[in-house]
Write a protein that holds these residues in place. Structure first.
Motif, mmCIF file in Angstrom:
data_model
loop_
_atom_site.group_PDB
_atom_site.id
_atom_site.type_symbol
_atom_site.label_atom_id
_atom_site.label_comp_id
_atom_site.label_asym_id
_atom_site.label_seq_id
_atom_site.Cartn_x
_atom_site.Cartn_y
_atom_site.Cartn_z
ATOM 1 N N SER A 35 0.838 -1.194 0.000
ATOM 2 C CA SER A 35 0.000 0.000 0.000
ATOM 3 C C SER A 35 0.876 1.248 0.000
ATOM 4 O O SER A 35 2.009 1.220 0.462
ATOM 5 C CB SER A 35 -0.900 0.014 1.237
ATOM 6 O OG SER A 35 -1.675 1.185 1.271
ATOM 7 N N ALA A 36 0.317 2.342 -0.543
ATOM 8 C CA ALA A 36 1.007 3.630 -0.439
ATOM 9 C C ALA A 36 0.162 4.568 0.417
ATOM 10 O O ALA A 36 0.535 5.693 0.670
ATOM 11 C CB ALA A 36 1.202 4.224 -1.828
ATOM 12 N N LYS A 37 -1.014 4.049 0.834
ATOM 13 C CA LYS A 37 -1.979 4.899 1.539
ATOM 14 C C LYS A 37 -1.992 4.599 3.033
ATOM 15 O O LYS A 37 -1.855 5.479 3.863
ATOM 16 C CB LYS A 37 -3.356 4.643 0.917
ATOM 17 C CG LYS A 37 -4.468 5.466 1.532
ATOM 18 C CD LYS A 37 -5.720 5.438 0.660
ATOM 19 C CE LYS A 37 -6.524 4.173 0.835
ATOM 20 N NZ LYS A 37 -7.815 4.247 0.159
ATOM 21 N N GLU A 38 -2.125 3.323 3.345
ATOM 22 C CA GLU A 38 -2.309 2.901 4.735
ATOM 23 C C GLU A 38 -1.218 1.882 5.057
ATOM 24 O O GLU A 38 -0.879 1.065 4.208
ATOM 25 C CB GLU A 38 -3.677 2.202 4.800
ATOM 26 C CG GLU A 38 -4.342 2.219 6.133
ATOM 27 C CD GLU A 38 -5.706 1.517 6.063
ATOM 28 O OE1 GLU A 38 -6.141 1.054 7.106
ATOM 29 O OE2 GLU A 38 -6.299 1.418 4.978
ATOM 30 N N HIS A 39 -0.676 1.916 6.261
ATOM 31 C CA HIS A 39 0.386 0.956 6.590
ATOM 32 C C HIS A 39 -0.188 -0.461 6.599
ATOM 33 O O HIS A 39 -1.240 -0.707 7.197
ATOM 34 C CB HIS A 39 1.004 1.280 7.954
ATOM 35 C CG HIS A 39 2.361 0.671 8.112
ATOM 36 N ND1 HIS A 39 2.539 -0.687 8.279
ATOM 37 C CD2 HIS A 39 3.602 1.221 8.092
ATOM 38 C CE1 HIS A 39 3.830 -0.943 8.367
ATOM 39 N NE2 HIS A 39 4.501 0.196 8.244
ATOM 40 N N PRO A 40 0.497 -1.417 5.919
ATOM 41 C CA PRO A 40 -0.016 -2.799 5.885
ATOM 42 C C PRO A 40 -0.305 -3.390 7.268
ATOM 43 O O PRO A 40 -1.240 -4.175 7.422
ATOM 44 C CB PRO A 40 1.100 -3.574 5.188
ATOM 45 C CG PRO A 40 1.756 -2.560 4.314
ATOM 46 C CD PRO A 40 1.683 -1.263 5.060
ATOM 47 N N ASP A 41 0.487 -3.004 8.288
ATOM 48 C CA ASP A 41 0.238 -3.513 9.643
ATOM 49 C C ASP A 41 -1.161 -3.111 10.113
ATOM 50 O O ASP A 41 -1.874 -3.895 10.741
ATOM 51 C CB ASP A 41 1.261 -2.946 10.634
ATOM 52 C CG ASP A 41 2.679 -3.425 10.336
ATOM 53 O OD1 ASP A 41 2.842 -4.113 9.311
ATOM 54 O OD2 ASP A 41 3.597 -3.114 11.103
ATOM 55 N N HIS A 119 4.147 -10.663 4.596
ATOM 56 C CA HIS A 119 5.177 -9.709 4.194
ATOM 57 C C HIS A 119 4.467 -8.412 3.840
ATOM 58 O O HIS A 119 3.360 -8.427 3.313
ATOM 59 C CB HIS A 119 5.932 -10.227 2.968
ATOM 60 C CG HIS A 119 6.311 -11.675 3.073
ATOM 61 N ND1 HIS A 119 7.501 -12.095 3.618
ATOM 62 C CD2 HIS A 119 5.636 -12.801 2.733
ATOM 63 C CE1 HIS A 119 7.545 -13.423 3.593
ATOM 64 N NE2 HIS A 119 6.424 -13.872 3.075
ATOM 65 N N SER A 120 5.115 -7.289 4.123
ATOM 66 C CA SER A 120 4.448 -6.020 3.818
ATOM 67 C C SER A 120 5.338 -5.122 2.978
ATOM 68 O O SER A 120 6.573 -5.232 3.009
ATOM 69 C CB SER A 120 4.046 -5.306 5.105
ATOM 70 O OG SER A 120 5.192 -4.949 5.837
ATOM 71 N N PHE A 121 4.697 -4.257 2.208
ATOM 72 C CA PHE A 121 5.408 -3.280 1.387
ATOM 73 C C PHE A 121 4.675 -1.955 1.572
ATOM 74 O O PHE A 121 3.537 -1.803 1.127
ATOM 75 C CB PHE A 121 5.370 -3.709 -0.087
ATOM 76 C CG PHE A 121 6.035 -2.722 -1.034
ATOM 77 C CD1 PHE A 121 7.334 -2.927 -1.461
ATOM 78 C CD2 PHE A 121 5.348 -1.604 -1.501
ATOM 79 C CE1 PHE A 121 7.949 -2.021 -2.327
ATOM 80 C CE2 PHE A 121 5.956 -0.695 -2.371
ATOM 81 C CZ PHE A 121 7.249 -0.904 -2.781
ATOM 82 N N TYR A 122 5.303 -1.016 2.289
ATOM 83 C CA TYR A 122 4.704 0.306 2.484
ATOM 84 C C TYR A 122 5.599 1.287 1.740
ATOM 85 O O TYR A 122 6.753 1.480 2.110
ATOM 86 C CB TYR A 122 4.628 0.635 3.983
ATOM 87 C CG TYR A 122 3.914 1.929 4.289
ATOM 88 C CD1 TYR A 122 2.679 2.216 3.714
ATOM 89 C CD2 TYR A 122 4.467 2.869 5.151
ATOM 90 C CE1 TYR A 122 2.023 3.404 3.997
ATOM 91 C CE2 TYR A 122 3.813 4.054 5.442
ATOM 92 C CZ TYR A 122 2.591 4.322 4.858
ATOM 93 O OH TYR A 122 1.924 5.495 5.130
ATOM 94 N N LEU A 123 5.077 1.862 0.672
ATOM 95 C CA LEU A 123 5.901 2.637 -0.260
ATOM 96 C C LEU A 123 6.765 3.690 0.440
ATOM 97 O O LEU A 123 7.929 3.865 0.121
ATOM 98 C CB LEU A 123 5.008 3.310 -1.308
ATOM 99 C CG LEU A 123 5.759 4.057 -2.416
ATOM 100 C CD1 LEU A 123 6.610 3.115 -3.246
ATOM 101 C CD2 LEU A 123 4.811 4.816 -3.310
ATOM 102 N N HIS A 124 6.199 4.374 1.444
ATOM 103 C CA HIS A 124 6.922 5.495 2.063
ATOM 104 C C HIS A 124 8.038 5.036 3.003
ATOM 105 O O HIS A 124 8.815 5.850 3.484
ATOM 106 C CB HIS A 124 5.935 6.403 2.795
ATOM 107 C CG HIS A 124 4.764 6.756 1.928
ATOM 108 N ND1 HIS A 124 4.913 7.364 0.706
ATOM 109 C CD2 HIS A 124 3.429 6.532 2.075
ATOM 110 C CE1 HIS A 124 3.721 7.526 0.144
ATOM 111 N NE2 HIS A 124 2.816 7.025 0.943
ATOM 112 N N GLU A 125 8.099 3.738 3.277
ATOM 113 C CA GLU A 125 9.188 3.227 4.128
ATOM 114 C C GLU A 125 10.318 2.617 3.304
ATOM 115 O O GLU A 125 11.381 2.328 3.828
ATOM 116 C CB GLU A 125 8.651 2.142 5.062
ATOM 117 C CG GLU A 125 7.943 2.693 6.265
ATOM 118 C CD GLU A 125 7.439 1.588 7.195
ATOM 119 O OE1 GLU A 125 6.881 1.936 8.221
ATOM 120 O OE2 GLU A 125 7.598 0.392 6.883
#
Length: 299
Positions: A35-41, A119-125
């Motif tokens: 996501s690029a909007k909300e943190h996957p966690d 597994h998570s992918f947060y664009l801003h991190e």
């Protein structure tokens, strides 16, 4: 590849997205959430609770029965052309159980979430690429996401071309609000975007990755913001299932008496046609959804 066109405020499409991930957890599949909007966690903390025992089934049954009795009262008002059409079953029945049912009023217990690998992918991190550097001539956010998915598929043993050393499992990939401005893509901003091909290139490569691995993917896209219809056509052709959600919030349909029991319409634009040249067409064209206290149903 399941492509979901978001409703205007993203309320119901995010619910459908969470259902897909929750089903993965209950089935013991591995998850990859981007996501690029909300943190996957945070997305994983908000998943609906599964109804695994009979007491909940009874609760749901009661609610479905209440819905049925409402339907019965309304049946006198239904237009005559619909009178003899078979009614689609909205409530869970014993003989056609497919998948699991969820209670949207409760959150999934954390211990259940921790029982699977995710597994998570947060664009801003993610570490940024060199500015202006484009990998594969593609938007850098998409390129990084593809590299991340590719890495998980090869390292975690989902690659179909490699004999698996571990027990076989399925990877469920969920990508939220792809194509939105938050991904650094301008397809939602103008009808002549500077970068009209990044989204289609991304889907082309992703589809290749899905085809050679044991994985399934759901993508939600704010399609109502895309003014260039040609991009939407290409995106549709690159997906297997294309479903659109149209919410009644803020539209004149909200006050239409025909739709008074529903919160929106479901448009099935495309059904998978694997190993076939012709496209399968849905039997029913008019599907609507409603969100009750515990239950999200499509009828």
């Amino acid at each position: 590849l399941v492509f979901t066109e978001e409703d205007k405020y993203g309320l119901y499409s995010s619910l459908l997205f969470k259902y897909f991930l929750a089903e993965g957890i209950v089935c013991g599949h591995d998850l990859f959430v981007a996501s690029a909007k909300e943190h996957p966690d945070n997305i994983l903390k908000e998943l609906p609770a599964p109804l695994l025992d009979d007491t909940h089934g009874k609760e749901l049954g009661d609610e479905a029965a209440a819905v049925k009795s409402e339907d019965f009262q309304d049946s006198m008002k239904i237009a005559w052309r619909y009178q003899n059409l078979p009614k689609m079953e909205a409530s869970p029945t014993t003989h056609t159980k497919f998948g699991h049912y969820y209670d949207v009023s409760k959150k999934m217990p954390p211990e259940l979430c921790q029982s699977v690998k995710w597994h998570s992918f947060y664009l801003h991190e993610e570490l940024p690429f060199e500015p202006k550097m484009k990998t594969w001539n593609m938007n850098s956010g998409y390129a990084r996401l593809l590299q991340s998915i590719q890495r998980i598929i090869s390292q975690e043993g989902f690659d179909g071309s490699d004999p698996q050393k571990k027990q076989r499992n399925v990877l469920r990939i969920g990508i939220q609000s792809l194509g939105s401005v938050l991904w650094g893509d301008d397809v939602c901003c103008s009808d002549a975007p500077e970068d009209p091909h990044s989204l289609t290139k991304f889907l082309y490569v992703l589809r290749g990755l899905l085809r050679k691995s044991l994985s399934a993917c759901i993508i939600t896209v704010p399609a109502h913001l895309m003014q260039n219809k040609a991009i939407m056509e290409r995106v549709t052709n690159l997906s297997d299932i294309v479903v659109g959600l149209e919410s009644f919030i803020g539209s004149e349909r909200e006050t239409n008496p025909l739709y008074k029991d529903y919160h929106g319409l479901v448009h099935v634009h495309q059904i998978p046609r694997l190993n076939s040249l012709i496209c399968d067409v849905s039997d029913t064209k008019d599907l609507a959804f409603r969100l009750k206290r515990k239950l999200f149903t499509i009828e």
